[in-house]
Design a protein around this motif. Structure first.
Motif, PDB file in Angstrom:
ATOM      1  N   GLY A  44     -36.446 -23.166 -23.181  1.00  0.00           N
ATOM      2  CA  GLY A  44     -37.881 -23.057 -23.353  1.00  0.00           C
ATOM      3  C   GLY A  44     -38.225 -22.450 -24.705  1.00  0.00           C
ATOM      4  N   ARG A  45     -39.483 -22.461 -25.034  1.00  0.00           N
ATOM      5  CA  ARG A  45     -39.923 -21.908 -26.322  1.00  0.00           C
ATOM      6  C   ARG A  45     -40.049 -20.389 -26.282  1.00  0.00           C
ATOM      7  N   VAL A  46     -40.387 -19.842 -25.113  1.00  0.00           N
ATOM      8  CA  VAL A  46     -40.662 -18.408 -24.999  1.00  0.00           C
ATOM      9  C   VAL A  46     -39.973 -17.854 -23.765  1.00  0.00           C
ATOM     10  N   GLY A  47     -39.328 -16.704 -23.923  1.00  0.00           N
ATOM     11  CA  GLY A  47     -38.699 -16.020 -22.802  1.00  0.00           C
ATOM     12  C   GLY A  47     -39.092 -14.560 -22.773  1.00  0.00           C
ATOM     13  N   ILE A  48     -38.581 -13.852 -21.801  1.00  0.00           N
ATOM     14  CA  ILE A  48     -38.816 -12.411 -21.669  1.00  0.00           C
ATOM     15  C   ILE A  48     -37.494 -11.672 -21.792  1.00  0.00           C
ATOM     16  N   TRP A  49     -37.489 -10.648 -22.636  1.00  0.00           N
ATOM     17  CA  TRP A  49     -36.337  -9.766 -22.843  1.00  0.00           C
ATOM     18  C   TRP A  49     -36.700  -8.418 -22.232  1.00  0.00           C
ATOM     19  N   SER A  50     -35.845  -7.903 -21.353  1.00  0.00           N
ATOM     20  CA  SER A  50     -36.141  -6.620 -20.708  1.00  0.00           C
ATOM     21  C   SER A  50     -34.865  -5.854 -20.420  1.00  0.00           C
ATOM     22  N   GLY A  51     -34.877  -4.589 -20.787  1.00  0.00           N
ATOM     23  CA  GLY A  51     -33.758  -3.709 -20.475  1.00  0.00           C
ATOM     24  C   GLY A  51     -33.855  -3.093 -19.098  1.00  0.00           C
ATOM     25  N   ALA A  52     -34.857  -3.505 -18.313  1.00  0.00           N
ATOM     26  CA  ALA A  52     -35.069  -2.926 -16.983  1.00  0.00           C
ATOM     27  C   ALA A  52     -34.554  -3.814 -15.868  1.00  0.00           C
ATOM     28  N   LEU A  53     -33.822  -4.867 -16.197  1.00  0.00           N
ATOM     29  CA  LEU A  53     -33.372  -5.818 -15.182  1.00  0.00           C
ATOM     30  C   LEU A  53     -31.938  -5.554 -14.732  1.00  0.00           C
ATOM     31  N   HIS A  54     -31.556  -4.292 -14.678  1.00  0.00           N
ATOM     32  CA  HIS A  54     -30.195  -3.909 -14.303  1.00  0.00           C
ATOM     33  C   HIS A  54     -30.118  -3.667 -12.797  1.00  0.00           C
ATOM     34  N   GLY A  55     -30.117  -4.745 -12.043  1.00  0.00           N
ATOM     35  CA  GLY A  55     -30.135  -4.636 -10.594  1.00  0.00           C
ATOM     36  C   GLY A  55     -28.908  -3.984 -10.006  1.00  0.00           C
TER      37      GLY A  55
ATOM     38  N   ARG B 150     -27.373  -1.476 -11.035  1.00  0.00           N
ATOM     39  CA  ARG B 150     -27.413  -0.020 -11.186  1.00  0.00           C
ATOM     40  C   ARG B 150     -28.557   0.612 -10.396  1.00  0.00           C
ATOM     41  N   ALA B 151     -29.451  -0.210  -9.866  1.00  0.00           N
ATOM     42  CA  ALA B 151     -30.655   0.304  -9.215  1.00  0.00           C
ATOM     43  C   ALA B 151     -30.395   0.651  -7.749  1.00  0.00           C
ATOM     44  N   ASP B 152     -31.264   1.499  -7.196  1.00  0.00           N
ATOM     45  CA  ASP B 152     -31.206   1.788  -5.762  1.00  0.00           C
ATOM     46  C   ASP B 152     -31.884   0.649  -5.016  1.00  0.00           C
ATOM     47  N   GLY B 153     -32.022   0.791  -3.710  1.00  0.00           N
ATOM     48  CA  GLY B 153     -32.588  -0.283  -2.908  1.00  0.00           C
ATOM     49  C   GLY B 153     -33.978  -0.690  -3.343  1.00  0.00           C
ATOM     50  N   ALA B 154     -34.845   0.303  -3.564  1.00  0.00           N
ATOM     51  CA  ALA B 154     -36.209  -0.008  -3.994  1.00  0.00           C
ATOM     52  C   ALA B 154     -36.216  -0.647  -5.368  1.00  0.00           C
ATOM     53  N   GLY B 155     -35.354  -0.145  -6.236  1.00  0.00           N
ATOM     54  CA  GLY B 155     -35.276  -0.704  -7.586  1.00  0.00           C
ATOM     55  C   GLY B 155     -34.793  -2.142  -7.588  1.00  0.00           C
TER      56      GLY B 155
END
Length: 296
Positions: free
Chosen positions: A10-21, A23-28
């Motif tokens: 695609g032409r445009v995407g999203i970059w995020s450092g918060a998508l570390h599933g 390492r996250a707890d259940g809610a995260g």
């Protein structure tokens, strides 16, 4: 690179450092699953998992989506062996594996105790991926390339390059170095704030750390900036060259500048005043998707 590959990114995407599933707890984990499912529905072409993700982080995002391209931006070659990475990719569901792209980088000397001969280390890592059973072939990987040697390697041994913290001028130079066929997918950090001083403060809060890393400052010096531009978290000239600061229409226009300079795809990282690049800025992602509309 085929037209089908360009279309898949695609032409445009999203970059995020918060998508570390991983390492996250259940809610995260649940929040990330909901967020990436929405990003897919909004129409973004690729989801880039930033902040030195692990193979398990990538697998979690792939599992939570159905059709969007998922890429690491960027997995450090010092953190995970090539054999480990190849095995984790092989374990993904076959249909999902086809839309995963392995973004690789050499990180930075101040952050990696064993950092030495980064170019040679990357070559050896790519050799190991080629030799894995099954291999991670060149068409499923991109490199975090800034300078001429790594850009050449991205052309010869990968699908292309995913440069971080670069200007449109660098994008034009990278396109020339890569040639017409390799993928060029730069990251662009954005602040959706129409108050200039406040937007620049948010940008400086993020940029300050990167201005301590020679790989980035050396690249910026090559582009014509000076040491004075690095003072105080970044001069106005530097901020305006590296970021998109303003409303969604301005972000759209800045993205087009990168595309006009030779990018195939632009990965947008949304920064917010309260959390920088952390968290899941879903309202801002929606606002950008609405501005881009069918152009995503």
């Amino acid at each position: 690179m085929t037209s089908e590959t360009r279309e898949a990114f695609g032409r445009v995407g999203i970059w995020s450092g918060a998508l570390h599933g991983a390492r996250a707890d259940g809610a995260g984990k649940g929040a990330i699953t909901e967020a990436v499912a929405e990003l897919e529905e909004l129409g973004y072409g690729t989801l880039w998992i930033g902040g030195s993700p692990s193979p398990d982080d990538a697998a979690a995002v792939v599992a939570a989506t159905r059709r969007v391209t998922v890429a690491t931006g960027i997995l450090s070659i010092w953190d995970h062996t090539a054999a480990e990475v190849a095995a984790r990719i092989a374990a993904m569901d076959a249909s999902a594996r086809g839309r995963f792209v392995l973004g690789l980088g050499v990180s930075h000397g101040p952050m990696v105790p064993q950092y030495t001969k980064p170019y040679s280390a990357m070559v050896a890592y790519l050799d190991a991926l080629d030799a894995a059973a099954p291999p991670v072939d060149s068409g499923r990987r991109v490199l975090a390339a800034l300078g001429p040697r790594m850009l050449k390697l991205a052309t010869d041994r990968a699908l292309g390059a995913h440069p971080y913290l670069v200007t449109t001028e660098h994008t034009a130079e990278a396109r020339e170095a890569l040639g017409p066929d390799a993928l060029l997918a730069p990251e662009l950090s954005v602040v959706l704030d129409t108050t200039p001083d406040r937007a620049r403060t948010t940008a400086r809060n993020m940029l300050g750390m990167y201005l301590q890393l020679p790989n980035y400052t050396d690249n910026l010096l090559r582009l014509g900036f000076t040491e004075n531009d690095f003072e105080g978290g970044g001069s106005v000239r530097l901020l305006d060259a590296l970021f998109a600061l303003g409303d969604a229409e301005h972000v759209k226009a800045r993205t087009q500048q990168y595309l006009d300079a030779g990018a195939d795809h632009v990965a947008l990282q949304v920064l917010t005043a309260d959390r920088g690049g952390a968290g899941l800025p879903r309202a801002e992602w929606r606002e950008l998707a609405e501005a881009f509309g069918d152009e995503l």
